[in-house]
Design an enzyme around this catalytic site. Structure first.
Site, mmCIF file in Angstrom:
data_model
loop_
_atom_site.group_PDB
_atom_site.id
_atom_site.type_symbol
_atom_site.label_atom_id
_atom_site.label_comp_id
_atom_site.label_asym_id
_atom_site.label_seq_id
_atom_site.Cartn_x
_atom_site.Cartn_y
_atom_site.Cartn_z
ATOM 1 C CB THR A 296 48.116 -80.754 -53.937
ATOM 2 O OG1 THR A 296 49.492 -80.407 -53.759
ATOM 3 C CG2 THR A 296 47.397 -79.601 -54.599
ATOM 4 C CB SER B 101 67.894 -80.089 -28.956
ATOM 5 O OG SER B 101 67.840 -78.829 -29.608
ATOM 6 C CB ALA C 182 60.698 -70.648 -41.295
ATOM 7 N N GLY C 183 58.087 -72.900 -42.056
ATOM 8 C CA GLY C 183 57.484 -73.609 -43.188
ATOM 9 C C GLY C 183 58.524 -74.286 -44.059
ATOM 10 C CB SER D 228 59.798 -79.425 -43.825
ATOM 11 O OG SER D 228 58.581 -79.172 -44.415
ATOM 12 C CB SER E 59 58.810 -81.169 -37.733
ATOM 13 O OG SER E 59 57.949 -80.954 -38.822
ATOM 14 C CG ASP F 122 56.576 -81.186 -45.473
ATOM 15 O OD1 ASP F 122 56.356 -80.732 -46.606
ATOM 16 O OD2 ASP F 122 56.011 -80.775 -44.449
ATOM 17 C CE1 TYR G 21 49.080 -79.307 -43.777
ATOM 18 C CE2 TYR G 21 48.214 -81.225 -42.624
ATOM 19 C CZ TYR G 21 48.909 -80.678 -43.680
ATOM 20 O OH TYR G 21 49.426 -81.498 -44.656
HETATM 21 C C1 GLA Z 1 52.860 -79.034 -44.460
HETATM 22 C C2 GLA Z 1 52.636 -80.540 -44.497
HETATM 23 C C3 GLA Z 1 52.745 -81.092 -45.918
HETATM 24 C C4 GLA Z 1 51.882 -80.289 -46.880
HETATM 25 C C5 GLA Z 1 52.121 -78.791 -46.702
HETATM 26 C C6 GLA Z 1 51.169 -77.975 -47.533
HETATM 27 O O1 GLA Z 1 54.181 -78.732 -44.793
HETATM 28 O O2 GLA Z 1 53.559 -81.209 -43.679
HETATM 29 O O3 GLA Z 1 52.389 -82.450 -45.940
HETATM 30 O O4 GLA Z 1 50.529 -80.612 -46.763
HETATM 31 O O5 GLA Z 1 51.983 -78.383 -45.362
HETATM 32 O O6 GLA Z 1 51.393 -78.222 -48.865
#
Ligand code: GLA
Length: 399
Positions: free
Chosen positions: A49, A81, A135-136, A138, A140, A184, A234
């Site tokens: 969103t 790193s 792993a989602g 964030s 990065s 993120d 994405y």
């Molecule tokens: C990734 C992107 C975010 C967001 C999510 C999905 O984490 O970096 O900006 O769009 O996916 O909600």
């Protein structure tokens, strides 16, 4: 953060040790560095969103990257790193994106400083942490935000937080090639301990509100699946949303993004939309409403209502937005069948990564055992589970 599995925990805590970043820095480089901690994030509800100017509900967590940064006397940047055990060196006068890899996140932020006229000289940096990669959570964004806040401090600039957030997001667009939204980076910098952030991604107005989960806690189940095509998928989703807006705005001049679209508007125009585009738009319109409804439920202390929105969110992400995968779907299905769980959904960009689960505190161990068993049986692979706490956003470490 506690990670299940004892052997891993002790290794983690060693890697987690603050001194190792500082120690590695003093082994490799000569100046006296500043230190910064940058957290990963969870998102309770509201995915895909943010780049549609909608609503999200993230929080920074106690899985973090620590960075030590110090000036050197030249025009080169030397970055080490700890997790990859590799050094990357680049020249401030001449650098460009690599095909992939962690260095892009750092160079991307440096490029933003230069572009905005915040000139910097050479610096050295060591970083490491415990945010699992891919792993989602964030990792990065945490790295970008840690570098942005760190350079701001190191070179004595006074860049506002919101501008650092936008610079970090732009770094991801230009150097990592992912056209991400702002969630993120916003969560990593604006996080507040024990609070979630209700963010309006159009106005960037936000509200921190104390997360009272009553008898429940948040557990993340990590599929450890990382699809290599996730980044391009994405970007495709983002384009599909833009296509929807282009068509819908023809008959509704007030529509600038999917934020302005209602379900009835969408139904009215359905025949004009390609079925896939329709599905994508429907998901985003519904997900925005779900975030608002879920926040109301949280305000009222209605855990069942909140959890129901999480399940619906997963359903939409899986069936309409099509960013889930078999592993994530199985985990949500399994969670749904347990009385101790009030809500579960995939989280973040998707195509792998974690589910976020609202689990009754005194049944958390049973949940872990059962989920691990289910996952092992279906995919012959160990499921990794994290219990996370909500943490402050990027901050300087003084001790
Ligand atoms: C990734 C992107 C975010 C967001 C999510 C999905 O984490 O970096 O900006 O769009 O996916 O909600």
């Amino acid at each position: 953060m506690a990670k299940s599995g004892d052997a891993v925990t002790s290794l983690e805590s060693e890697r987690h040790d603050n001194r190792s970043v500082l120690q590695t820095y003093s082994n490799l480089y000569s100046s006296d560095p500043i230190r910064v901690k940058a957290p990963g994030r969870i998102n309770l509800i509201g995915d895909h969103t943010d780049y549609n100017e909608g609503f999200v509900l993230p929080a920074a967590i106690d899985m973090e990257i620590e960075l030590a940064l110090g000036k050197n006397s030249g025009r080169t940047c030397r970055i080490f790193s700890i997790d990859y055990k590799e050094e990357f060196i680049f020249d401030l006068e001449d650098f460009s994106p690599l095909p992939s890899g962690w260095a892009n996140y750092i160079m991307g932020v440096v490029a933003q400083f230069q572009e905005k006229g915040f000139l910097i000289t050479g610096f050295d940096c060591v970083f490491g942490g415990d945010i699992p990669i891919g792993a989602g959570l964030s990792s990065s964004a945490a790295l970008e935000c840690g570098v942005a806040v760190g350079l701001n401090r190191l070179f004595g600039y006074d860049i506002k937080k919101i501008d650092l957030i936008k610079m970090a997001q732009k770094a991801e667009h230009t150097f990592a090639g992912v056209q991400c939204g702002i969630m993120d980076q916003f969560a990593s910098i604006m996080g507040k301990i024990d609070h979630v952030i209700q963010l309006d991604c159009r106005s960037l107005d936000y509200r921190h509100f104390k997360l009272d989960l009553q008898d429940y806690e948040i557990l993340l189940c990590d599929t450890q699946v990382k699809h290599s095509l996730a980044d391009s998928a994405y970007n495709t989703r983002r384009e599909e949303c833009d296509k929807g807006v282009a068509i819908l705005s023809k008959n509704h001049e007030n529509v600038a993004s999917l934020r302005d679209v209602t379900l009835s508007m969408l139904e009215e125009q359905k025949s004009l939309l390609d079925p896939v585009i329709y599905q994508r738009c429907k998901f985003v319109v519904e997900e925005n409403q779900r975030v608002l409804d879920a926040c109301k439920a949280l305000d009222k202390g209605d855990m069942v209502g909140f959890g129901t929105k999480m399940y619906q969110s997963h359903d939409g992400l899986s069936n309409l937005y099509e960013v889930s995968c078999a592993e994530l779907d199985l985990l949500v299905e399994a969670a749904k069948s347990m009385n101790s769980v009030k809500g579960s959904r995939m989280m973040g960009g998707g195509f792998g990564g974690c589910t976020i689960n609202l689990v009754k505190k005194n049944e958390a161990q049973a949940f872990e055992n059962e989920m691990k068993q289910v996952f092992q049986k279906a995919f012959n692979q160990e499921l990794v589970i994290y219990r996370v706490n909500i943490q402050d956003g990027v901050r300087e470490i003084m001790e």
